[in-house]
Design a protein around this motif. Sequence first.
Motif, PDB file in Angstrom:
ATOM      1  N   ALA A 102      10.283   1.243   3.278  1.00  0.00           N
ATOM      2  CA  ALA A 102       9.517   1.805   2.167  1.00  0.00           C
ATOM      3  C   ALA A 102       8.040   1.480   2.258  1.00  0.00           C
ATOM      4  O   ALA A 102       7.642   0.422   2.746  1.00  0.00           O
ATOM      5  N   LEU A 103       7.230   2.420   1.767  1.00  0.00           N
ATOM      6  CA  LEU A 103       5.827   2.152   1.474  1.00  0.00           C
ATOM      7  C   LEU A 103       5.754   1.616   0.048  1.00  0.00           C
ATOM      8  O   LEU A 103       6.374   2.179  -0.864  1.00  0.00           O
ATOM      9  N   VAL A 104       4.998   0.550  -0.157  1.00  0.00           N
ATOM     10  CA  VAL A 104       4.935  -0.099  -1.467  1.00  0.00           C
ATOM     11  C   VAL A 104       3.563   0.150  -2.091  1.00  0.00           C
ATOM     12  O   VAL A 104       2.528  -0.102  -1.465  1.00  0.00           O
ATOM     13  N   PHE A 105       3.577   0.643  -3.332  1.00  0.00           N
ATOM     14  CA  PHE A 105       2.347   0.869  -4.089  1.00  0.00           C
ATOM     15  C   PHE A 105       2.339  -0.068  -5.289  1.00  0.00           C
ATOM     16  O   PHE A 105       3.350  -0.206  -5.994  1.00  0.00           O
ATOM     17  N   ASP A 106       1.193  -0.705  -5.535  1.00  0.00           N
ATOM     18  CA  ASP A 106       1.076  -1.603  -6.683  1.00  0.00           C
ATOM     19  C   ASP A 106       1.289  -0.847  -7.985  1.00  0.00           C
ATOM     20  O   ASP A 106       1.953  -1.348  -8.903  1.00  0.00           O
ATOM     21  N   SER A 107       0.730   0.358  -8.085  1.00  0.00           N
ATOM     22  CA  SER A 107       0.891   1.157  -9.290  1.00  0.00           C
ATOM     23  C   SER A 107       0.734   2.637  -8.956  1.00  0.00           C
ATOM     24  O   SER A 107       0.024   2.999  -8.009  1.00  0.00           O
ATOM     25  N   VAL A 108       1.399   3.468  -9.753  1.00  0.00           N
ATOM     26  CA  VAL A 108       1.291   4.920  -9.647  1.00  0.00           C
ATOM     27  C   VAL A 108       1.125   5.467 -11.055  1.00  0.00           C
ATOM     28  O   VAL A 108       2.029   5.333 -11.888  1.00  0.00           O
ATOM     29  N   ALA A 109      -0.033   6.051 -11.339  1.00  0.00           N
ATOM     30  CA  ALA A 109      -0.300   6.619 -12.663  1.00  0.00           C
ATOM     31  C   ALA A 109      -0.135   8.132 -12.602  1.00  0.00           C
ATOM     32  O   ALA A 109      -0.662   8.788 -11.702  1.00  0.00           O
ATOM     33  N   LEU A 110       0.618   8.687 -13.556  1.00  0.00           N
ATOM     34  CA  LEU A 110       0.854  10.127 -13.630  1.00  0.00           C
ATOM     35  C   LEU A 110       0.404  10.643 -14.988  1.00  0.00           C
ATOM     36  O   LEU A 110       0.648  10.005 -16.015  1.00  0.00           O
ATOM     37  N   GLY A 125      -2.651   0.938  -3.736  1.00  0.00           N
ATOM     38  CA  GLY A 125      -1.861   0.141  -2.815  1.00  0.00           C
ATOM     39  C   GLY A 125      -2.512   0.054  -1.463  1.00  0.00           C
ATOM     40  O   GLY A 125      -3.388   0.854  -1.121  1.00  0.00           O
ATOM     41  N   MET A 126      -2.105  -0.950  -0.682  1.00  0.00           N
ATOM     42  CA  MET A 126      -2.595  -1.135   0.682  1.00  0.00           C
ATOM     43  C   MET A 126      -4.119  -1.226   0.724  1.00  0.00           C
ATOM     44  O   MET A 126      -4.768  -0.768   1.659  1.00  0.00           O
ATOM     45  N   GLY A 127      -4.690  -1.794  -0.341  1.00  0.00           N
ATOM     46  CA  GLY A 127      -6.130  -2.013  -0.379  1.00  0.00           C
ATOM     47  C   GLY A 127      -6.967  -0.809  -0.728  1.00  0.00           C
ATOM     48  O   GLY A 127      -8.196  -0.893  -0.747  1.00  0.00           O
ATOM     49  N   GLY A 128      -6.342   0.335  -1.019  1.00  0.00           N
ATOM     50  CA  GLY A 128      -7.102   1.543  -1.320  1.00  0.00           C
ATOM     51  C   GLY A 128      -6.428   2.374  -2.384  1.00  0.00           C
ATOM     52  O   GLY A 128      -5.548   1.900  -3.113  1.00  0.00           O
ATOM     53  N   THR A 129      -6.843   3.629  -2.486  1.00  0.00           N
ATOM     54  CA  THR A 129      -6.277   4.537  -3.480  1.00  0.00           C
ATOM     55  C   THR A 129      -5.925   5.872  -2.837  1.00  0.00           C
ATOM     56  O   THR A 129      -6.518   6.278  -1.829  1.00  0.00           O
ATOM     57  N   VAL A 130      -4.949   6.556  -3.447  1.00  0.00           N
ATOM     58  CA  VAL A 130      -4.568   7.906  -3.052  1.00  0.00           C
ATOM     59  C   VAL A 130      -4.518   8.747  -4.325  1.00  0.00           C
ATOM     60  O   VAL A 130      -3.725   8.474  -5.237  1.00  0.00           O
ATOM     61  N   GLN A 150      -6.244   0.302   3.821  1.00  0.00           N
ATOM     62  CA  GLN A 150      -6.361  -0.622   4.942  1.00  0.00           C
ATOM     63  C   GLN A 150      -5.103  -0.559   5.816  1.00  0.00           C
ATOM     64  O   GLN A 150      -3.988  -0.639   5.306  1.00  0.00           O
ATOM     65  N   ALA A 151      -5.310  -0.398   7.111  1.00  0.00           N
ATOM     66  CA  ALA A 151      -4.172  -0.317   8.028  1.00  0.00           C
ATOM     67  C   ALA A 151      -3.347  -1.588   8.022  1.00  0.00           C
ATOM     68  O   ALA A 151      -2.167  -1.570   8.386  1.00  0.00           O
ATOM     69  N   SER A 152      -3.951  -2.695   7.611  1.00  0.00           N
ATOM     70  CA  SER A 152      -3.235  -3.972   7.529  1.00  0.00           C
ATOM     71  C   SER A 152      -2.770  -4.272   6.111  1.00  0.00           C
ATOM     72  O   SER A 152      -2.215  -5.349   5.848  1.00  0.00           O
ATOM     73  N   GLY A 153      -2.997  -3.347   5.178  1.00  0.00           N
ATOM     74  CA  GLY A 153      -2.715  -3.604   3.781  1.00  0.00           C
ATOM     75  C   GLY A 153      -1.246  -3.479   3.426  1.00  0.00           C
ATOM     76  O   GLY A 153      -0.509  -2.662   3.999  1.00  0.00           O
ATOM     77  N   GLY A 154      -0.821  -4.280   2.451  1.00  0.00           N
ATOM     78  CA  GLY A 154       0.549  -4.200   1.955  1.00  0.00           C
ATOM     79  C   GLY A 154       1.562  -4.353   3.067  1.00  0.00           C
ATOM     80  O   GLY A 154       1.444  -5.195   3.947  1.00  0.00           O
ATOM     81  N   ASN A 155       2.577  -3.500   3.027  1.00  0.00           N
ATOM     82  CA  ASN A 155       3.620  -3.545   4.058  1.00  0.00           C
ATOM     83  C   ASN A 155       3.462  -2.415   5.067  1.00  0.00           C
ATOM     84  O   ASN A 155       4.423  -2.037   5.745  1.00  0.00           O
ATOM     85  N   LEU A 156       2.241  -1.853   5.180  1.00  0.00           N
ATOM     86  CA  LEU A 156       2.021  -0.745   6.115  1.00  0.00           C
ATOM     87  C   LEU A 156       2.340  -1.128   7.558  1.00  0.00           C
ATOM     88  O   LEU A 156       2.961  -0.333   8.276  1.00  0.00           O
ATOM     89  N   PRO A 157       1.952  -2.344   8.045  1.00  0.00           N
ATOM     90  CA  PRO A 157       2.349  -2.707   9.415  1.00  0.00           C
ATOM     91  C   PRO A 157       3.871  -2.740   9.610  1.00  0.00           C
ATOM     92  O   PRO A 157       4.383  -2.313  10.642  1.00  0.00           O
ATOM     93  N   LYS A 158       4.598  -3.238   8.608  1.00  0.00           N
ATOM     94  CA  LYS A 158       6.052  -3.260   8.710  1.00  0.00           C
ATOM     95  C   LYS A 158       6.620  -1.856   8.675  1.00  0.00           C
ATOM     96  O   LYS A 158       7.584  -1.534   9.371  1.00  0.00           O
ATOM     97  N   VAL A 162       3.718  -1.292  13.653  1.00  0.00           N
ATOM     98  CA  VAL A 162       2.518  -1.560  14.451  1.00  0.00           C
ATOM     99  C   VAL A 162       1.583  -2.452  13.635  1.00  0.00           C
ATOM    100  O   VAL A 162       1.286  -2.157  12.473  1.00  0.00           O
ATOM    101  N   ASP A 163       1.124  -3.533  14.259  1.00  0.00           N
ATOM    102  CA  ASP A 163       0.168  -4.441  13.629  1.00  0.00           C
ATOM    103  C   ASP A 163      -1.235  -3.880  13.843  1.00  0.00           C
ATOM    104  O   ASP A 163      -1.745  -3.871  14.969  1.00  0.00           O
ATOM    105  N   MET A 164      -1.845  -3.388  12.774  1.00  0.00           N
ATOM    106  CA  MET A 164      -3.141  -2.715  12.886  1.00  0.00           C
ATOM    107  C   MET A 164      -4.126  -3.287  11.881  1.00  0.00           C
ATOM    108  O   MET A 164      -3.752  -3.972  10.930  1.00  0.00           O
ATOM    109  N   GLU A 165      -5.376  -2.949  12.106  1.00  0.00           N
ATOM    110  CA  GLU A 165      -6.423  -3.196  11.131  1.00  0.00           C
ATOM    111  C   GLU A 165      -7.413  -2.042  11.208  1.00  0.00           C
ATOM    112  O   GLU A 165      -7.502  -1.334  12.222  1.00  0.00           O
ATOM    113  N   GLY A 166      -8.150  -1.853  10.113  1.00  0.00           N
ATOM    114  CA  GLY A 166      -9.088  -0.740  10.038  1.00  0.00           C
ATOM    115  C   GLY A 166      -8.959  -0.031   8.704  1.00  0.00           C
ATOM    116  O   GLY A 166      -8.095  -0.352   7.879  1.00  0.00           O
TER     117      GLY A 166
END
Length: 326
Positions: A102-110, A125-130, A150-158, A162-166
């Motif tokens: 799963a991708l994990v988001f801190d919050s989702v506002a609708l 989530g992951m240090g940014g917004t969508v 952030q490519a290294s934010g949250g559980n995105l590497p898992k 791939v272990d990334m940054e950027g």
Amino acid sequence: MATESKTARWKLVVGYTAFAVVAFILCLLLTFPYDAVRTRLVTEAAAHGLAVRIGGLRPGLSGVTATNVRVSKPPTPLGSDAVAALARGESGGLGPDELGEALVFDSVALRPSVFPPGVVMKLHGMGGTVDIHVGGLSGTSLNVDVDGVQASGGNLPKYTGVDMEGTLNAKLALQAPGTMMRGQPVDWSQATGTVALDTQGLTIKGGTAAIPMGGGPAMPMTLPRMVLGELKGDVQFDKGLGTVRDLNLKSEDLEGAGTGTVKLGRRLEYSELALDVRLKFEQAFQQRLGPLALAVNMLPQDRDNPGWRGGRLSGMVSSPRFGPKR
């Protein structure tokens, strides 16, 4: 006395107003249909092949906010019992093998939007917004703005393995026939619009990825440290056919460029890729590629650009294939 009476009335008005506001908020918190909202979100997501797990819900004056939201793509469609369990806020005994990573988001506002009528979502989530806005009257518009993820934010590497940054930034704006608000199916294969991609400081530090080489299945390979730097892309769509106007990658390890087309499918994950890719690898980088060097050597030399190699990215967005350029 007149001043005192006037002041007293002012205080009375403020007091009643404050009481009304507090009473409204308490009533909203106590009577908000949390279960109904959770059930609707989970079932709608399941209808589109996604598993959504919601940690908590809280109301707002114009919408609702979900917290600790996990979104995954199950390898097989979920059964009714599994969907019902997720709607109750339970896992139903299902793990990553059944639900997918799963991708994990801190919050989702609708919240609903008035013009054009539709739905607005803001994901943190992951240090940014969508930011996502979908809706319309005569057709359906989809606008997505990815900012500072952030490519290294949250559980995105898992999630990617791939272990990334950027930093990842992207914008998507599509208009398609069919109106969701009127219950009409949306035909994304006839959509018109743009997709833009902009990454900064992207670096792969390690991990394992399935490399779709040739016509065979993707092979898992261990990735060496790889500086990708800046990746910029711009695709323009007209009635479902996208033409790559700009696709460039540049870093201290390699350079890349791409041309070609993307044919949208009725569902976006079924869009077809037909891209010609040129890559140039620095000598020091090639020496630390390890097993990946075999895959690089499969790519033919570009006749018009000495030192560059040519490849072909094909297949669907959900299952791409990469092989030598023919």
